[in-house]
Design a protein around this motif. Structure first.
Motif, PDB file in Angstrom:
ATOM      1  N   CYS A  19       0.837  -1.209   0.000  1.00  0.00           N
ATOM      2  CA  CYS A  19       0.000   0.000   0.000  1.00  0.00           C
ATOM      3  C   CYS A  19       0.873   1.261   0.000  1.00  0.00           C
ATOM      4  N   PRO A  20       0.679   2.140  -0.980  1.00  0.00           N
ATOM      5  CA  PRO A  20       1.485   3.362  -1.027  1.00  0.00           C
ATOM      6  C   PRO A  20       1.025   4.432  -0.039  1.00  0.00           C
ATOM      7  N   ASN A  21      -0.110   4.188   0.622  1.00  0.00           N
ATOM      8  CA  ASN A  21      -0.694   5.216   1.487  1.00  0.00           C
ATOM      9  C   ASN A  21      -0.739   4.844   2.962  1.00  0.00           C
ATOM     10  N   ALA A  23      -2.549   2.720   4.330  1.00  0.00           N
ATOM     11  CA  ALA A  23      -3.984   2.686   4.652  1.00  0.00           C
ATOM     12  C   ALA A  23      -4.401   1.385   5.322  1.00  0.00           C
ATOM     13  N   ILE A  24      -3.498   0.390   5.342  1.00  0.00           N
ATOM     14  CA  ILE A  24      -3.854  -0.937   5.841  1.00  0.00           C
ATOM     15  C   ILE A  24      -3.290  -1.147   7.245  1.00  0.00           C
ATOM     16  N   ILE A  51      -8.765  -1.713   6.147  1.00  0.00           N
ATOM     17  CA  ILE A  51      -8.334  -0.535   5.386  1.00  0.00           C
ATOM     18  C   ILE A  51      -9.093   0.672   5.920  1.00  0.00           C
ATOM     19  N   CYS A  56      -7.021   5.389   2.128  1.00  0.00           N
ATOM     20  CA  CYS A  56      -7.065   4.641   0.861  1.00  0.00           C
ATOM     21  C   CYS A  56      -7.465   5.565  -0.285  1.00  0.00           C
ATOM     22  N   THR A  57      -6.759   5.448  -1.403  1.00  0.00           N
ATOM     23  CA  THR A  57      -7.116   6.190  -2.615  1.00  0.00           C
ATOM     24  C   THR A  57      -7.389   5.242  -3.776  1.00  0.00           C
ATOM     25  N   GLU A  58      -7.619   3.964  -3.481  1.00  0.00           N
ATOM     26  CA  GLU A  58      -7.713   2.954  -4.552  1.00  0.00           C
ATOM     27  C   GLU A  58      -6.410   2.918  -5.335  1.00  0.00           C
ATOM     28  N   CYS A  59      -5.369   3.433  -4.720  1.00  0.00           N
ATOM     29  CA  CYS A  59      -4.050   3.570  -5.365  1.00  0.00           C
ATOM     30  C   CYS A  59      -4.022   4.643  -6.441  1.00  0.00           C
ATOM     31  N   GLN A  67      -3.199  -2.009  -5.398  1.00  0.00           N
ATOM     32  CA  GLN A  67      -2.091  -2.934  -5.183  1.00  0.00           C
ATOM     33  C   GLN A  67      -2.433  -4.023  -4.176  1.00  0.00           C
ATOM     34  N   CYS A  68      -3.236  -3.713  -3.171  1.00  0.00           N
ATOM     35  CA  CYS A  68      -3.598  -4.721  -2.167  1.00  0.00           C
ATOM     36  C   CYS A  68      -4.353  -5.872  -2.824  1.00  0.00           C
TER      37      CYS A  68
END
Ligand code: SF4
Length: 110
Positions: A19-21, A23-24, A51, A56-59, A67-68
């Protein structure tokens, strides 16, 4: 819309570093202790990952697909969260807020 993790999760840890954010979270209680809201359908027994829709931005802004969901070995754990409907523009705005110094881009095909 943000994604959520359903009860099929086996807590394998594959999604967390993807996850790039950030968020997880491993547990609902961990997210809430960090003051991130988690939608009602996720992680009530603290055995599945969750999440937070606040991160989360849906990537969007980073990748063209979540990505998740891509790395999940089960395949159907990371799904759109019907409690958090949001436009792609709103998701990109969130990504920009989370990463003010990073150059982010809209997803291909918008
Ligand atoms: Fe993180 Fe992307 Fe999954 Fe959202 S969709 S939780 S931003 S990896």
């Amino acid at each position: 819309m943000a994604l959520m993790i359903n009860n099929n999760c086996i807590a394998c840890d594959a999604c967390l570093p993807a996850c790039p954010n950030q968020a997880i979270f491993e547990k609902r209680s961990e997210a809430e202790a960090s003051r991130f809201h988690v939608s009602a359908a996720q992680g009530h027994d603290n055995t599945t990952y969750v999440i937070s829709h606040e991160r989360c931005t849906e990537c969007v802004g980073h990748f063209n697909e979540p990505q998740c969901a891509s790395v999940c070995p089960i395949g159907d754990c990371c799904v759109p969260d019907p409690a958090c409907p949001e436009s792609k523009d709103a998701l990109l705005e969130r990504a920009r807020r989370l990463h003010p110094h990073k150059e982010l881009r809209p997803a291909v095909g918008w």
